[in-house]
Motif scaffolding. Structure first.
Motif, mmCIF file in Angstrom:
data_model
loop_
_atom_site.group_PDB
_atom_site.id
_atom_site.type_symbol
_atom_site.label_atom_id
_atom_site.label_comp_id
_atom_site.label_asym_id
_atom_site.label_seq_id
_atom_site.Cartn_x
_atom_site.Cartn_y
_atom_site.Cartn_z
ATOM 1 N N ASP A 1 0.845 -1.182 0.000
ATOM 2 C CA ASP A 1 0.000 0.000 0.000
ATOM 3 C C ASP A 1 0.883 1.236 0.000
ATOM 4 O O ASP A 1 2.105 1.143 0.183
ATOM 5 C CB ASP A 1 -0.928 -0.004 1.214
ATOM 6 N N PRO B 1 -2.362 7.581 -1.265
ATOM 7 C CA PRO B 1 -2.691 6.995 -2.571
ATOM 8 C C PRO B 1 -3.244 8.028 -3.538
ATOM 9 O O PRO B 1 -3.729 9.090 -3.147
ATOM 10 C CB PRO B 1 -3.766 5.961 -2.215
ATOM 11 N N TYR C 1 2.524 -2.638 6.872
ATOM 12 C CA TYR C 1 1.395 -3.288 6.223
ATOM 13 C C TYR C 1 0.968 -4.467 7.083
ATOM 14 O O TYR C 1 1.806 -5.172 7.657
ATOM 15 C CB TYR C 1 1.774 -3.780 4.824
#
Length: 383
Positions: free
Chosen positions: A67, A71, A232
Motif C-alpha cells: 500500500d 494513494p 502493512y
C-alpha cells in the motif's frame, strides 16, 4: 498369519489414504503465476496473479500486497496492490525514482468498492473504512465489488499496461484495451451520487505512467521508497513493507537508515499540514507536473522536490488563459484559495477545467479541503 495380513493391509490403506490426500491437496493448489513475454492475454486468469471463486479474491504464491502512504485518488475506489517477481529476481532500490524492477515483474492493482446496498449492485459506499474489505491478504467479495484489475508488466522492451474488467459474477476479468465505462452510485450518509467509473484505455494509461516527457516510457508510479516506507498488515503480522520486500528477496540495496517517507495525507495528528498537502500533490499531480514530466512547460512542479515557491504556483500566472483559470490570475494566491487556480481546477468536474484530467469523474472533496487549508495557511500576497 492373519495378524500379519491385517497389519499389511492397514499399512497399505494408510499409504493409499495419504497418497489420495496429497493428490487432493495438489489438485487444490492454483497453477503458478504465468508471465507472458508477449501478446495481450484476453483474461486476467491467464496470468494467475490473483484468483477468484466469486466469494474471495486470493493472491497466488509469491504475490505480495502493498500500500502507499498517500494513494492516488480514483473516484473514492479502494485498491489492492500487489507485486510478483520471478524466482531469484529482485528490484533495485532507488531513493527518489521508481525502483528498477527486473524483466518478468507483474504489478497488479485491483480497484473495488465496499457494497452499500444489497438490492442494488451499482450502489457503492463512499468511505475510507477498509475494515470489511479483506479476507486474509485477499478480498472478501461478500462485502466488496471489484471493478477492474490493472497490470503493469515488465517485458524486455519495457513496461506495458493492461486493464481487465470484472464480470458481474466476480469470477473473471476480461481485457479492455479500449477502456470501459461503469455506471455506479456513491452512497454516503444517506446521500447518493450517480457517476461513471472510467476504465482507461491503453493510451490513457501511458498518459499518466509516461512521466518523463523525453523518453515517454511507461514506468510504475507507486513503487517508490517514499510511498512504500510504511507498515502493512500481512497475514502473519504487521511490519515495514520495504523491510518485508527485502527479507523476501524482492528488493536489493535498501539502506539501513535515511529512507524517505511521504506523509499520510489524512494523518493530521502526526504530520504537518504542509507535509500532508505536498504528499497529496506529489502522488496525484507530480507524475505530470515535474521538471521532466508531460506538464513541464507549465512551470508548475508539484512533486516533492525542493522547488521554489514560484514553481509550486505561488503568485505564478498560468502559461495559457482559458476556462481552466476560472478567471483567476495566479496558481496560488497565499491565504486565498478562492482566488487560486490550483484549488479551482481541483474543485471542478468539468472535463475542460478539472485537474487531474484523467482518473476521476467526481471531485475529491476531502482532498480539495486539504489543499484549500494549505493555501489558507500561507502568508504573503501577490502584489
Amino acid at each position: 498369519m492373519q495378524s500379519r495380513l491385517t497389519a499389511r493391509t492397514v499399512r497399505a490403506c494408510f499409504v493409499s489414504i495419504l497418497l489420495a490426500l496429497c493428490l487432493a491437496a495438489c489438485a487444490r493448489q492454483p497453477a503458478p503465476v504465468r508471465f507472458h513475454a508477449e501478446g495481450n492475454p484476453p483474461k486476467l486468469s491467464d496470468w494467475n496473479v490473483v484468483t477468484s471463486d466469486g466469494k474471495r479474491l486470493a493472491l497466488n504464491a509469491g504475490v505480495v500486497p502493498f500500500d502507499l502512504n498517500t494513494p492516488l485518488f480514483s473516484d473514492y475506489a479502494h485498491k489492492l496492490r500487489t507485486v510478483w517477481m520471478p524466482e531469484g529476481k529482485a528490484a533495485q532500490y532507488h531513493a527518489s525514482e521508481s525502483f528498477d524492477f527486473p524483466v518478468g515483474t507483474i504489478l497488479s492493482k485491483t480497484f473495488y468498492y465496499p457494497k452499500a446496498d444489497p438490492a442494488n449492485r451499482d450502489a457503492v459506499a463512499r468511505t475510507y473504512d477498509q475494515s470489511g474489505d479483506h479476507a486474509g491478504e485477499g478480498l472478501d467479495l461478500d462485502n466488496v465489488r471489484m471493478i477492474e484489475t490493472r497490470l503493469l508488466v515488465r517485458r524486455e522492451a519495457g513496461w506495458i499496461a493492461l486493464a481487465y474488467v470484472w464480470n458481474a459474477e466476480q469470477t473473471e476479468a476480461e481485457l479492455a484495451r479500449t477502456g470501459d465505462s461503469v455506471p455506479l452510485q456513491l452512497v454516503a450518509d444517506g446521500s447518493r451520487q450517480d457517476f461513471t467509473y472510467q476504465v482507461p484505455d491503453q493510451n490513457q494509461c501511458a498518459g499518466c505512467h509516461a512521466s518523463n516527457n523525453t523518453t515517454r516510457q511507461i514506468v510504475p508510479l507507486g513503487p517508490k521508497a517514499r510511498h512504500l516506507d510504511r507498515d502493512y498488515a500481512y497475514a502473519d503480522g504487521s511490519r515495514n513493507q520495504l523491510a518485508h520486500l527485502a527479507a523476501l528477496g524482492y528488493l536489493q540495496g535498501l539502506p539501513a537508515e535515511d529512507v524517505p517517507r511521504n506523509a499520510d495525507w489524512q494523518d493530521a495528528a502526526r504530520a504537518s499540514l504542509d507535509d500532508r498537502a505536498r504528499a497529496y500533490l506529489d502522488i496525484n499531480c507530480g507524475h505530470c507536473h515535474n521538471a521532466q514530466g508531460p506538464a513541464d512547460t507549465s512551470g508548475l512542479w508539484l512533486d516533492v522536490g525542493k522547488h521554489s515557491p514560484r514553481h509550486l504556483g505561488l503568485c505564478k500566472p498560468p502559461i495559457a488563459a482559458g476556462p481552466g483559470t476560472g478567471g483567476h490570475r495566479f496558481g496560488i494566491v497565499p491565504g486565498k484559495p478562492d482566488e487560486s487556480i490550483l484549488a479551482f481546477r481541483m474543485d471542478s468536474d468539468d472535463p475542460g477545467v478539472m485537474m487531474p484530467e484523467l482518473g476521476r469523474d467526481v471531485v475529491h472533496e476531502e482532498g480539495v479541503a486539504l489543499i484549500r487549508d494549505w493555501i489558507s495557511a500561507m502568508e504573503g500576497d501577490c502584489n
